[in-house]
Design an enzyme around this catalytic site. Sequence first.
Site, PDB file in Angstrom:
ATOM      1  N   GLU A  87       9.049 -50.841  37.693  1.00 13.36           N
ATOM      2  CA  GLU A  87      10.161 -50.140  38.423  1.00 13.36           C
ATOM      3  C   GLU A  87      10.821 -51.273  39.363  1.00 13.36           C
ATOM      4  O   GLU A  87      12.000 -51.305  39.431  1.00 13.36           O
ATOM      5  CB  GLU A  87       9.829 -49.001  39.112  1.00 13.36           C
ATOM      6  CG  GLU A  87       8.979 -47.963  38.075  1.00 13.36           C
ATOM      7  CD  GLU A  87       7.534 -48.109  38.377  1.00 13.36           C
ATOM      8  OE1 GLU A  87       6.853 -49.161  37.971  1.00 13.36           O
ATOM      9  OE2 GLU A  87       7.062 -47.155  38.579  1.00 13.36           O
ATOM     10  N   CYS A 122       4.376 -45.153  41.230  1.00 15.91           N
ATOM     11  CA  CYS A 122       3.672 -44.787  42.557  1.00 15.91           C
ATOM     12  C   CYS A 122       4.565 -44.435  43.668  1.00 15.91           C
ATOM     13  O   CYS A 122       5.815 -44.506  43.533  1.00 15.91           O
ATOM     14  CB  CYS A 122       2.825 -46.141  42.925  1.00 15.91           C
ATOM     15  SG  CYS A 122       4.138 -47.384  43.703  1.00 15.91           S
ATOM     16  N   CYS A 125       7.279 -47.044  44.630  1.00 18.64           N
ATOM     17  CA  CYS A 125       8.189 -47.365  43.844  1.00 18.64           C
ATOM     18  C   CYS A 125       9.054 -46.014  43.778  1.00 18.64           C
ATOM     19  O   CYS A 125      10.537 -46.299  43.669  1.00 18.64           O
ATOM     20  CB  CYS A 125       7.760 -47.530  42.296  1.00 18.64           C
ATOM     21  SG  CYS A 125       6.939 -49.246  42.129  1.00 18.64           S
TER      22      CYS A 125
END
Length: 164
Positions: A87, A122, A125
């Site tokens: 990402e 996560c 991100c």
Amino acid sequence: MVISRGSERVSKADTYLNCAEVFAYRSTCLKRKYGAVIVKNDAVVSTGYNGSPRKMENCCDTGKCPRMEKDMHQGEGYAMCKAVHAEANALLNCSRDQTVGADLYLTGVNPEDGSVHIAKPCPLCARMIIQAGIKNVYLRQSNEPDGYKCVPAEELEWFTENRL
């Protein structure tokens, strides 16, 4: 990977998730392969996969993953990880004008057998996705048609409570 059968057509969401899966196979990570695709106005504007920063040593080259050596699981020990997440790489490859109102498609693959890993950004991100102005995040959940969930970016888990 979602494929068409007979005269059926693969949905747009599954098509972009398939693209993310293709990029995941470029990943240098031994633990989990992730690919991301950013789409705006029905056009791909950026892609990314997880791996070490450019010109830095990759885990696939050394055959060692610090997180795997310590038996760490999703959400643990990211500071030990050499990889820039898919990402983040996708976001780094485009401008804010390209990301505001765009959608991000995310696919995770287990390296051992190529099976789908239920995708989830996560918290770091997730913060970047929200800050970039991404509208929705499509997360592959299975290889079945429509086997994904769409989450508005502002609903992503962007922090975790202190767990003492």
